[in-house]
Design a protein around this motif. Structure first.
Motif, PDB file in Angstrom:
ATOM      1  N   PHE A 190      -1.336   2.891   8.622  1.00  0.00           N
ATOM      2  CA  PHE A 190      -2.465   3.745   8.269  1.00  0.00           C
ATOM      3  C   PHE A 190      -2.963   3.334   6.893  1.00  0.00           C
ATOM      4  N   THR A 191      -4.273   3.214   6.746  1.00  0.00           N
ATOM      5  CA  THR A 191      -4.825   2.753   5.476  1.00  0.00           C
ATOM      6  C   THR A 191      -6.226   3.324   5.263  1.00  0.00           C
ATOM      7  N   ALA A 192      -6.751   3.141   4.069  1.00  0.00           N
ATOM      8  CA  ALA A 192      -8.129   3.545   3.783  1.00  0.00           C
ATOM      9  C   ALA A 192      -9.092   2.571   4.453  1.00  0.00           C
ATOM     10  N   THR A 234      -9.661  12.228  -1.547  1.00  0.00           N
ATOM     11  CA  THR A 234      -9.619  11.893  -0.128  1.00  0.00           C
ATOM     12  C   THR A 234     -10.797  10.994   0.262  1.00  0.00           C
ATOM     13  N   GLY A 271     -10.065   7.161   6.306  1.00  0.00           N
ATOM     14  CA  GLY A 271      -8.937   6.294   6.643  1.00  0.00           C
ATOM     15  C   GLY A 271      -9.019   5.830   8.079  1.00  0.00           C
ATOM     16  N   TRP A 275      -3.809  10.332  13.939  1.00  0.00           N
ATOM     17  CA  TRP A 275      -4.256   9.805  12.647  1.00  0.00           C
ATOM     18  C   TRP A 275      -5.406   8.821  12.805  1.00  0.00           C
ATOM     19  N   ASP A 312      -8.488  11.182   7.627  1.00  0.00           N
ATOM     20  CA  ASP A 312      -8.538  11.291   6.172  1.00  0.00           C
ATOM     21  C   ASP A 312      -7.366  10.562   5.511  1.00  0.00           C
ATOM     22  N   TYR A 313      -7.683   9.801   4.467  1.00  0.00           N
ATOM     23  CA  TYR A 313      -6.670   9.074   3.688  1.00  0.00           C
ATOM     24  C   TYR A 313      -6.661   9.650   2.275  1.00  0.00           C
ATOM     25  N   ASN A 314      -5.461   9.952   1.781  1.00  0.00           N
ATOM     26  CA  ASN A 314      -5.308  10.415   0.410  1.00  0.00           C
ATOM     27  C   ASN A 314      -4.101   9.709  -0.190  1.00  0.00           C
ATOM     28  N   ARG A 364      -1.519  11.553   1.811  1.00  0.00           N
ATOM     29  CA  ARG A 364      -1.657  11.091   3.206  1.00  0.00           C
ATOM     30  C   ARG A 364      -1.930   9.593   3.220  1.00  0.00           C
ATOM     31  N   ASN A 365      -0.948   8.832   2.802  1.00  0.00           N
ATOM     32  CA  ASN A 365      -1.098   7.385   2.757  1.00  0.00           C
ATOM     33  C   ASN A 365      -0.202   6.731   3.814  1.00  0.00           C
ATOM     34  N   CYS A 366      -0.032   5.423   3.738  1.00  0.00           N
ATOM     35  CA  CYS A 366       0.738   4.710   4.754  1.00  0.00           C
ATOM     36  C   CYS A 366       2.206   5.126   4.777  1.00  0.00           C
TER      37      CYS A 366
END
Length: 209
Positions: free
Chosen positions: A68-70, A81, A84, A120, A128-130, A134-136
């Protein structure tokens, strides 16, 4: 021939027959999840997992990678945020990465891991990526939970893929197989995938390209 010779001969024949019988039995089909990291990636450290094997329910084998990534790597990720996406590491990217540990999962756990990917995915769930929440690393932490492992998210490790993954392996001694190999060494030692004869395979996403 002495009695001792006969006994030894029969024992050896028994071993040979047993070996032949075992060799003729099909391997138990199951999926293994392996957790990877690349500490010095093209943009920043990254964590992802691999699903490999055949579900016990049968069907086509799977060999796929998920992270999972931006969507865009920019200074905006430092501020809050951003959008992602599910990342599908390419073979070239995987070859520069390290395999840390693996665990065999049940079909139910395998399906739970596929559900995580969908949840995801920005096209099917919450993308959403944070960087802080909430990152990889948070993504693989949830994957580890769904694989039945004990997981503790230490704040200081949630931006350090390798250290976090190794900390989870240490918490789950006896439940995981520690690998700690680079991709070339690890992948070279993997056996070929076999298709299980049973029908009704668990649903899988398309394998990585």
């Amino acid at each position: 021939m002495t009695d001792l010779s006969r006994i030894v001969r029969r024992f050896c024949l028994s071993l040979l027959l047993a070996s032949g019988l075992l060799a003729s039995l099909p391997a138990s089909a199951q999926v293994t999840v392996t957790f990877w990291s690349q500490e010095f990636g093209e943009n920043f450290p990254h964590a992802f997992f691999q699903l490999r094997g055949t579900p016990q329910a049968g069907g086509a084998p799977v060999d796929a990678y998920y992270g999972f990534t931006a969507k865009a790597i920019s200074p905006a990720i430092l501020w809050g945020t951003v959008a992602g996406r599910i990342d599908r590491p390419t073979p070239g990217y995987v070859r520069k990465s390290n395999a840390h540990f693996s665990a065999v999962v049940t079909d139910a756990q395998y399906n739970a891991l596929l559900a995580l990917v969908r949840e995801w995915d920005d096209k099917m769930g919450d993308g959403d990526y944070n960087l802080n929440r909430r990152n990889c690393v948070h993504f693989i932490a949830e994957a580890m939970r769904r694989a039945g492992l004990q997981v503790v998210e230490e704040k200081k490790l949630m931006k350090k893929p390798r250290s976090f993954t190794q900390s989870i392996a240490a918490m789950n001694v006896g439940r995981v197989a520690v690998i700690e190999q680079d991709a070339r060494e690890y992948l070279a030692g993997l056996p070929p995938l076999a298709v299980a004869p049973a029908p009704g395979a668990a649903g899988a996403l398309a394998p990585a390209r």
